[in-house]
Design a protein around this motif. Structure first.
Motif, mmCIF file in Angstrom:
data_model
loop_
_atom_site.group_PDB
_atom_site.id
_atom_site.type_symbol
_atom_site.label_atom_id
_atom_site.label_comp_id
_atom_site.label_asym_id
_atom_site.label_seq_id
_atom_site.Cartn_x
_atom_site.Cartn_y
_atom_site.Cartn_z
ATOM 1 N N GLY A 37 0.528 -1.014 0.176
ATOM 2 C CA GLY A 37 -0.019 -0.015 -0.156
ATOM 3 C C GLY A 37 0.707 0.966 0.297
ATOM 4 N N VAL B 236 2.829 4.399 1.788
ATOM 5 C CA VAL B 236 3.531 4.695 2.656
ATOM 6 C C VAL B 236 3.696 6.249 2.425
ATOM 7 C CG1 VAL B 236 4.393 3.008 3.507
ATOM 8 C CG2 VAL B 236 5.712 4.570 1.860
ATOM 9 N N PHE C 124 2.561 14.818 0.399
ATOM 10 C CA PHE C 124 2.089 13.958 0.333
ATOM 11 C C PHE C 124 0.710 13.706 1.085
ATOM 12 C CE2 PHE C 124 1.305 9.609 1.901
ATOM 13 C CZ PHE C 124 0.759 8.500 1.238
ATOM 14 N N GLU D 89 3.570 12.414 -12.410
ATOM 15 C CA GLU D 89 4.105 12.010 -13.353
ATOM 16 C C GLU D 89 4.031 11.175 -13.240
ATOM 17 O OE1 GLU D 89 8.346 13.434 -12.598
ATOM 18 O OE2 GLU D 89 6.906 15.470 -12.424
ATOM 19 N N GLY E 33 4.457 6.951 -12.227
ATOM 20 C CA GLY E 33 5.226 6.153 -11.504
ATOM 21 C C GLY E 33 5.058 6.738 -10.087
ATOM 22 N N GLU F 103 -2.045 4.781 -9.402
ATOM 23 C CA GLU F 103 -3.021 3.250 -9.279
ATOM 24 C C GLU F 103 -2.869 2.889 -8.325
ATOM 25 O OE1 GLU F 103 -2.179 -0.232 -12.023
ATOM 26 O OE2 GLU F 103 -3.799 -1.472 -11.146
ATOM 27 N N ASP G 282 -7.279 4.677 -16.430
ATOM 28 C CA ASP G 282 -6.088 4.779 -16.124
ATOM 29 C C ASP G 282 -5.221 5.993 -17.538
ATOM 30 O OD1 ASP G 282 -2.882 5.852 -15.041
ATOM 31 O OD2 ASP G 282 -2.568 3.281 -14.809
ATOM 32 N N ARG H 19 8.164 15.112 -2.669
ATOM 33 C CA ARG H 19 8.422 14.828 -1.526
ATOM 34 C C ARG H 19 9.783 13.894 -0.324
ATOM 35 N NH1 ARG H 19 5.329 9.498 -2.562
ATOM 36 N NH2 ARG H 19 5.300 9.420 -0.491
ATOM 37 N N VAL I 226 8.398 7.342 -7.470
ATOM 38 C CA VAL I 226 8.604 6.365 -7.177
ATOM 39 C C VAL I 226 9.027 4.789 -7.328
ATOM 40 C CG1 VAL I 226 8.128 4.973 -5.125
ATOM 41 C CG2 VAL I 226 6.939 7.159 -5.016
HETATM 42 N N1 LIG Z 1 3.140 5.915 -1.954
HETATM 43 C C1 LIG Z 1 4.092 5.839 -2.048
HETATM 44 N N2 LIG Z 1 3.825 4.109 -1.253
HETATM 45 C C2 LIG Z 1 4.613 2.668 -2.180
HETATM 46 N N3 LIG Z 1 4.440 2.630 -2.835
HETATM 47 C C3 LIG Z 1 4.784 3.533 -3.869
HETATM 48 C C4 LIG Z 1 4.095 4.681 -3.426
HETATM 49 N N4 LIG Z 1 4.462 5.737 -4.659
HETATM 50 C C5 LIG Z 1 4.171 4.338 -5.749
HETATM 51 N N5 LIG Z 1 4.397 3.150 -5.162
HETATM 52 C C6 LIG Z 1 5.006 2.793 -5.765
HETATM 53 O O1 LIG Z 1 5.653 2.475 -7.033
HETATM 54 C C7 LIG Z 1 5.097 1.951 -8.117
HETATM 55 C C8 LIG Z 1 4.930 2.617 -9.524
HETATM 56 O O2 LIG Z 1 3.097 3.549 -8.300
HETATM 57 P P1 LIG Z 1 1.284 3.120 -10.070
HETATM 58 O O3 LIG Z 1 1.834 2.018 -10.363
HETATM 59 O O4 LIG Z 1 0.571 2.792 -8.638
HETATM 60 O O5 LIG Z 1 2.671 4.812 -9.915
HETATM 61 P P2 LIG Z 1 1.550 5.294 -11.828
HETATM 62 O O6 LIG Z 1 1.353 6.854 -11.237
HETATM 63 O O7 LIG Z 1 0.335 4.621 -11.929
HETATM 64 O O8 LIG Z 1 2.339 4.830 -13.119
HETATM 65 P P3 LIG Z 1 2.729 5.176 -14.723
HETATM 66 O O9 LIG Z 1 1.998 6.911 -14.929
HETATM 67 O O10 LIG Z 1 3.241 4.742 -15.084
HETATM 68 O O11 LIG Z 1 1.392 4.002 -14.636
HETATM 69 C C9 LIG Z 1 4.619 0.958 -7.620
HETATM 70 O O12 LIG Z 1 5.182 -0.267 -7.344
HETATM 71 C C10 LIG Z 1 4.089 1.149 -6.600
HETATM 72 O O13 LIG Z 1 3.596 0.258 -5.513
#
Ligand SMILES: Nc1ncnc2c1ncn2[C@@H]1O[C@H](COP(=O)(O)OP(=O)(O)OP(=O)(O)O)[C@@H](O)[C@H]1O
Length: 437
Positions: free
Chosen positions: A135, A137, A143, A165, A167, A171, A235, A310, A350
């Motif tokens: 989940g 963090v 944040f 942006e 990552g 999602e 998405d 952050r 991330v």
């Molecule tokens: N606040 C957070 N705490 C923990 N893990 C995070 C956090 N934000 C992102 N992640 C991790 O970073 C990775 C990318 O997250 P996610 O796929 O949700 O990003 P996204 O913004 O949807 O990316 P994209 O736009 O490329 O689809 C995943 O492995 C997710 O678990």
């Protein structure tokens, strides 16, 4: 200021005792006068109520009230406005630091003066403030602002637009929003709008009838229908082809659609969450995104901060991600490596940090990640001039980092994109924007 008579306080306390939500009563000098059963169970040390203690000491272990420690104090605000206030705070609890939704109501005496406060607390389960194996963090202010917005939007039906942006966790936020909503027991259906042709998008979203086209040997239920009773997460909505945007608008406005090759209008009841990294407002201005659709989907926009916005969260994210990658074998990060990690600007956010750690831990033979285990772009970022706020310097840094990665990376563009935590398309877009393509 007159305190409520003890009979009045007793009546209030006995009324609150059986409230299901943790609740405390405070005087105007931050002293906890009473705490109900639910509070004692959830927040009391050894289930004891901290009667007579200062709220800032109990909840934050501060020696001074929150506003003197740089935080928003709902009590200060409510004493000025005489109106309820609600904030998201990180509280010290028997389980460690936790995000807590704090709702404070002033109790006025017969002269209209604040005599006491009732504070209701609810633990926020959508995100953790300490290292966690799954989940969201985070605890940095940027944040917390996004999390507070999520908390407000979750109970309602309002369409949410997550902007951030690649990552940044769009999602993961969509999932947390769904799980904090009244539809949590229903399905969460994720539609990746990237790279779908018009026909494919339509049959994916609306489904099709048997015989609708060659190869349609049986009826297929679309994703909109699958999301009935739950949440539909679109998405990268900025990638929906213009011709499909009007059908999407109709679906969102009326909740009705037709399967491809079908005549019967069908209805799906879902909560809409969309996400994009694209500047949708600018796309509306240049005509590549419909204005009516934009207004429909963006009723509640939430900005998801880039990792560089952050930076305080870096140690927390590093520890959480290492636990996720390596479980009980998670290595430690030494000070020099942490310094390098902290100086980098993470164009892939991330996801890029995760990839860096995933690779580095394979070198950590002694259970420690050292600076030498980190990729070259982190070393060159640290050797460059110190980062200063401001768009141009940031662009220059990002350009230098990407140029360096291009120069030293031995694999294909698609492998480089993965290494940086970017999709291939995002990498190409970035390279174009920064004049590196
Ligand atoms: N606040 C957070 N705490 C923990 N893990 C995070 C956090 N934000 C992102 N992640 C991790 O970073 C990775 C990318 O997250 P996610 O796929 O949700 O990003 P996204 O913004 O949807 O990316 P994209 O736009 O490329 O689809 C995943 O492995 C997710 O678990």
């Amino acid at each position: 200021m007159t305190l409520p008579s003890s009979a009045q306080v007793q009546a209030l306390i006995s009324y609150l005792e059986h409230e299901v939500q943790p609740t405390i009563v405070l005087d105007t000098d931050y002293n906890i006068l009473a705490a109900n059963n639910a509070y004692r169970r959830q927040f009391g040390a050894a289930e004891q109520a901290p009667i007579g203690s200062k709220c800032y000491r109990v909840s934050h272990q501060y020696a001074v009230p929150c506003d003197q420690a740089g935080e928003h104090c709902p009590m200060r605000k409510a004493s000025e406005t005489r109106a309820p206030d609600r904030v998201l705070h990180i509280h010290h609890t028997p389980r460690g630091p936790e995000h807590v939704d704090v709702e404070l109501r002033p109790i006025l005496d017969e002269h209209g003066e604040v005599a006491a406060y009732v504070e209701r607390l609810s633990s926020v389960t959508a995100a953790a403030a300490q290292p966690q194996r799954q989940g969201l963090v985070g605890r940095a202010p940027a944040f917390k602002a996004a999390l507070a917005a999520l908390q407000r939007a979750a109970p309602a039906q309002i369409p949410v637009l997550l902007q951030g942006e690649s990552g940044t966790g769009k999602e993961l936020f969509a999932r947390a929003l769904h799980e904090s909503s009244p539809r949590a027991r229903g399905p969460l259906v994720v539609v990746d709008c990237t790279g779908l042709t018009e026909t494919l998008f339509e049959s994916e979203l609306f489904g099709y009838e048997k015989g609708a086209f060659t190869g349609a040997t049986q009826r297929k239920i679309g994703l909109a229908e699958t999301a009935h009773g739950g949440t539909l997460f679109l998405d990268e909505i900025g990638d929906v082809p213009l011709a499909m945007q009007v059908k999407l608008l109709r679906l969102i406005e009326s909740g009705t659609f037709r399967r491809v090759g079908g005549v019967e209008p069908l209805r799906a009841d879902f909560r809409l969450v969309s996400a994009t990294h694209k500047p949708l407002a600018a796309m509306v201005a240049e005509g590549s995104f419909r204005q009516d659709l934009y207004y429909r989907i963006s009723a509640f926009p939430v900005h998801l901060p880039a990792l560089r916005e952050r930076a305080d969260d870096l140690p927390l994210l590093v520890e959480s991600l290492l636990q996720r990658i390596a479980g009980n074998q998670a290595p430690r990060v030494d000070d020099e490596a942490m310094r390098l990690l902290a100086q980098y600007r993470y164009p892939g956010n991330v996801r890029e940090l995760r990839n860096i750690l995933e690779r580095a831990r394979l070198f950590a033979d002694d259970g420690v990640i050292h600076a030498g285990h980190l990729p070259a772009e982190l070393h060159s970022a640290a050797a460059g001039p110190p980062a200063a706020p401001g768009g141009r310097r940031q662009r220059r840094d990002e350009r230098a980092q990407l140029a360096h990665a291009l120069a030293v990376f031995k694999g294909t563009r698609s492998e480089l994109a993965h290494h940086l935590g970017l999709s291939e398309r995002t990498l190409y877009r970035r390279l174009r924007e920064l004049g590196l393509a």
